[in-house]
Design a protein around this motif. Structure first.
Motif, PDB file in Angstrom:
ATOM      1  N   THR A  77     -23.927   7.927 -33.731  1.00  0.00           N
ATOM      2  CA  THR A  77     -25.355   7.673 -33.922  1.00  0.00           C
ATOM      3  C   THR A  77     -25.764   6.393 -33.204  1.00  0.00           C
ATOM      4  O   THR A  77     -26.799   6.345 -32.540  1.00  0.00           O
ATOM      5  CB  THR A  77     -25.689   7.569 -35.427  1.00  0.00           C
ATOM      6  N   ARG A  78     -24.938   5.363 -33.304  1.00  0.00           N
ATOM      7  CA  ARG A  78     -25.224   4.095 -32.637  1.00  0.00           C
ATOM      8  C   ARG A  78     -25.304   4.303 -31.125  1.00  0.00           C
ATOM      9  O   ARG A  78     -26.195   3.789 -30.459  1.00  0.00           O
ATOM     10  CB  ARG A  78     -24.138   3.070 -32.988  1.00  0.00           C
ATOM     11  N   GLU A  79     -24.367   5.081 -30.579  1.00  0.00           N
ATOM     12  CA  GLU A  79     -24.352   5.343 -29.143  1.00  0.00           C
ATOM     13  C   GLU A  79     -25.595   6.129 -28.722  1.00  0.00           C
ATOM     14  O   GLU A  79     -26.208   5.831 -27.688  1.00  0.00           O
ATOM     15  CB  GLU A  79     -23.088   6.122 -28.763  1.00  0.00           C
ATOM     16  N   VAL A  80     -25.990   7.102 -29.520  1.00  0.00           N
ATOM     17  CA  VAL A  80     -27.183   7.892 -29.209  1.00  0.00           C
ATOM     18  C   VAL A  80     -28.423   6.999 -29.229  1.00  0.00           C
ATOM     19  O   VAL A  80     -29.274   7.092 -28.340  1.00  0.00           O
ATOM     20  CB  VAL A  80     -27.335   9.068 -30.205  1.00  0.00           C
ATOM     21  N   VAL A  81     -28.521   6.127 -30.222  1.00  0.00           N
ATOM     22  CA  VAL A  81     -29.669   5.222 -30.312  1.00  0.00           C
ATOM     23  C   VAL A  81     -29.719   4.304 -29.094  1.00  0.00           C
ATOM     24  O   VAL A  81     -30.788   4.074 -28.508  1.00  0.00           O
ATOM     25  CB  VAL A  81     -29.630   4.407 -31.626  1.00  0.00           C
ATOM     26  N   GLU A  82     -28.559   3.787 -28.685  1.00  0.00           N
ATOM     27  CA  GLU A  82     -28.525   2.913 -27.498  1.00  0.00           C
ATOM     28  C   GLU A  82     -28.975   3.667 -26.250  1.00  0.00           C
ATOM     29  O   GLU A  82     -29.744   3.139 -25.443  1.00  0.00           O
ATOM     30  CB  GLU A  82     -27.109   2.362 -27.291  1.00  0.00           C
ATOM     31  N   ARG A  83     -28.518   4.897 -26.099  1.00  0.00           N
ATOM     32  CA  ARG A  83     -28.911   5.690 -24.926  1.00  0.00           C
ATOM     33  C   ARG A  83     -30.400   6.021 -24.949  1.00  0.00           C
ATOM     34  O   ARG A  83     -31.070   5.984 -23.914  1.00  0.00           O
ATOM     35  CB  ARG A  83     -28.090   6.976 -24.847  1.00  0.00           C
ATOM     36  N   LEU A  84     -30.903   6.380 -26.123  1.00  0.00           N
ATOM     37  CA  LEU A  84     -32.329   6.685 -26.233  1.00  0.00           C
ATOM     38  C   LEU A  84     -33.180   5.448 -25.967  1.00  0.00           C
ATOM     39  O   LEU A  84     -34.238   5.538 -25.334  1.00  0.00           O
ATOM     40  CB  LEU A  84     -32.645   7.266 -27.612  1.00  0.00           C
ATOM     41  N   THR A  85     -32.733   4.304 -26.435  1.00  0.00           N
ATOM     42  CA  THR A  85     -33.455   3.054 -26.179  1.00  0.00           C
ATOM     43  C   THR A  85     -33.498   2.762 -24.684  1.00  0.00           C
ATOM     44  O   THR A  85     -34.550   2.403 -24.137  1.00  0.00           O
ATOM     45  CB  THR A  85     -32.802   1.893 -26.953  1.00  0.00           C
ATOM     46  N   ALA A  86     -32.362   2.916 -24.016  1.00  0.00           N
ATOM     47  CA  ALA A  86     -32.300   2.686 -22.568  1.00  0.00           C
ATOM     48  C   ALA A  86     -33.200   3.676 -21.836  1.00  0.00           C
ATOM     49  O   ALA A  86     -33.919   3.297 -20.892  1.00  0.00           O
ATOM     50  CB  ALA A  86     -30.862   2.803 -22.071  1.00  0.00           C
ATOM     51  N   LEU A  87     -33.190   4.922 -22.256  1.00  0.00           N
ATOM     52  CA  LEU A  87     -34.036   5.935 -21.632  1.00  0.00           C
ATOM     53  C   LEU A  87     -35.512   5.626 -21.864  1.00  0.00           C
ATOM     54  O   LEU A  87     -36.327   5.740 -20.941  1.00  0.00           O
ATOM     55  CB  LEU A  87     -33.682   7.321 -22.194  1.00  0.00           C
ATOM     56  N   ASP A  88     -35.842   5.197 -23.076  1.00  0.00           N
ATOM     57  CA  ASP A  88     -37.221   4.829 -23.395  1.00  0.00           C
ATOM     58  C   ASP A  88     -37.684   3.667 -22.521  1.00  0.00           C
ATOM     59  O   ASP A  88     -38.803   3.674 -22.003  1.00  0.00           O
ATOM     60  CB  ASP A  88     -37.328   4.468 -24.879  1.00  0.00           C
ATOM     61  N   GLN A  89     -36.826   2.670 -22.337  1.00  0.00           N
ATOM     62  CA  GLN A  89     -37.168   1.534 -21.477  1.00  0.00           C
ATOM     63  C   GLN A  89     -37.387   1.985 -20.035  1.00  0.00           C
ATOM     64  O   GLN A  89     -38.321   1.544 -19.376  1.00  0.00           O
ATOM     65  CB  GLN A  89     -36.067   0.475 -21.532  1.00  0.00           C
ATOM     66  N   VAL A  91     -38.282   4.985 -18.965  1.00  0.00           N
ATOM     67  CA  VAL A  91     -39.531   5.747 -18.887  1.00  0.00           C
ATOM     68  C   VAL A  91     -40.731   4.802 -18.918  1.00  0.00           C
ATOM     69  O   VAL A  91     -41.672   4.947 -18.128  1.00  0.00           O
ATOM     70  CB  VAL A  91     -39.614   6.787 -20.030  1.00  0.00           C
ATOM     71  N   ASN A  92     -40.689   3.823 -19.801  1.00  0.00           N
ATOM     72  CA  ASN A  92     -41.794   2.853 -19.887  1.00  0.00           C
ATOM     73  C   ASN A  92     -41.940   2.065 -18.596  1.00  0.00           C
ATOM     74  O   ASN A  92     -43.059   1.784 -18.155  1.00  0.00           O
ATOM     75  CB  ASN A  92     -41.595   1.910 -21.074  1.00  0.00           C
ATOM     76  N   GLU A  93     -40.821   1.681 -17.974  1.00  0.00           N
ATOM     77  CA  GLU A  93     -40.870   0.970 -16.695  1.00  0.00           C
ATOM     78  C   GLU A  93     -41.509   1.838 -15.629  1.00  0.00           C
ATOM     79  O   GLU A  93     -42.343   1.374 -14.846  1.00  0.00           O
ATOM     80  CB  GLU A  93     -39.460   0.563 -16.271  1.00  0.00           C
ATOM     81  N   LYS A  94     -41.131   3.098 -15.558  1.00  0.00           N
ATOM     82  CA  LYS A  94     -41.675   4.006 -14.546  1.00  0.00           C
ATOM     83  C   LYS A  94     -43.149   4.257 -14.775  1.00  0.00           C
ATOM     84  O   LYS A  94     -43.930   4.345 -13.831  1.00  0.00           O
ATOM     85  CB  LYS A  94     -40.912   5.336 -14.545  1.00  0.00           C
ATOM     86  N   LEU A  95     -43.552   4.372 -16.027  1.00  0.00           N
ATOM     87  CA  LEU A  95     -44.966   4.590 -16.331  1.00  0.00           C
ATOM     88  C   LEU A  95     -45.791   3.341 -16.042  1.00  0.00           C
ATOM     89  O   LEU A  95     -46.970   3.444 -15.691  1.00  0.00           O
ATOM     90  CB  LEU A  95     -45.138   5.010 -17.795  1.00  0.00           C
ATOM     91  N   SER A  96     -45.193   2.176 -16.177  1.00  0.00           N
ATOM     92  CA  SER A  96     -45.902   0.929 -15.929  1.00  0.00           C
ATOM     93  C   SER A  96     -46.178   0.727 -14.443  1.00  0.00           C
ATOM     94  O   SER A  96     -47.108   0.007 -14.071  1.00  0.00           O
ATOM     95  CB  SER A  96     -45.083  -0.256 -16.438  1.00  0.00           C
TER      96      SER A  96
END
Length: 98
Positions: A77-89, A91-96
């Motif tokens: 679960t910790r690994e999944v959360v870290e990956r999702l956080t990195a992916l979210d960042q 995506v946010n960078e690309k949208l910015s």
């Protein structure tokens, strides 16, 4: 309400009569079989003669597997959360940029 089922399970040369829901039968029989197999393995490999010691070793083995699965799940679960956080960042960078 479903009728109760009376079964007898043999574990470590003792018979245990149980009254259970029919839906529990398969799981209980498999569990008893697993305990018997593990107990025989301990008796053969470690020359343990006392059934109480063998059953304690079986209980420890099964309990440690359950605990380890919980630990592994937390790590996954910790690994999944870290990956999702990195992916979210990302995506946010690309949208910015737009």
């Amino acid at each position: 309400m479903a009728e109760k089922l009376k079964i007898k399970l043999s574990i470590a040369d003792r018979v245990y009569p149980l009254t259970i829901d029919p839906s529990q039968e398969e799981g209980l029989r498999k569990a008893a079989k697993n305990i018997e197999q593990l107990a025989k393995k301990f008796e053969q490999n470690y020359a343990v003669r006392d059934k109480q010691d063998v059953l304690a070793m079986c209980a420890l083995q099964f309990a440690s597997k359950i605990e380890q699965r919980g630990i592994d799940r937390i790590e996954d679960t910790r690994e999944v959360v870290e990956r999702l956080t990195a992916l979210d960042q990302l995506v946010n960078e690309k949208l910015s940029l737009k």
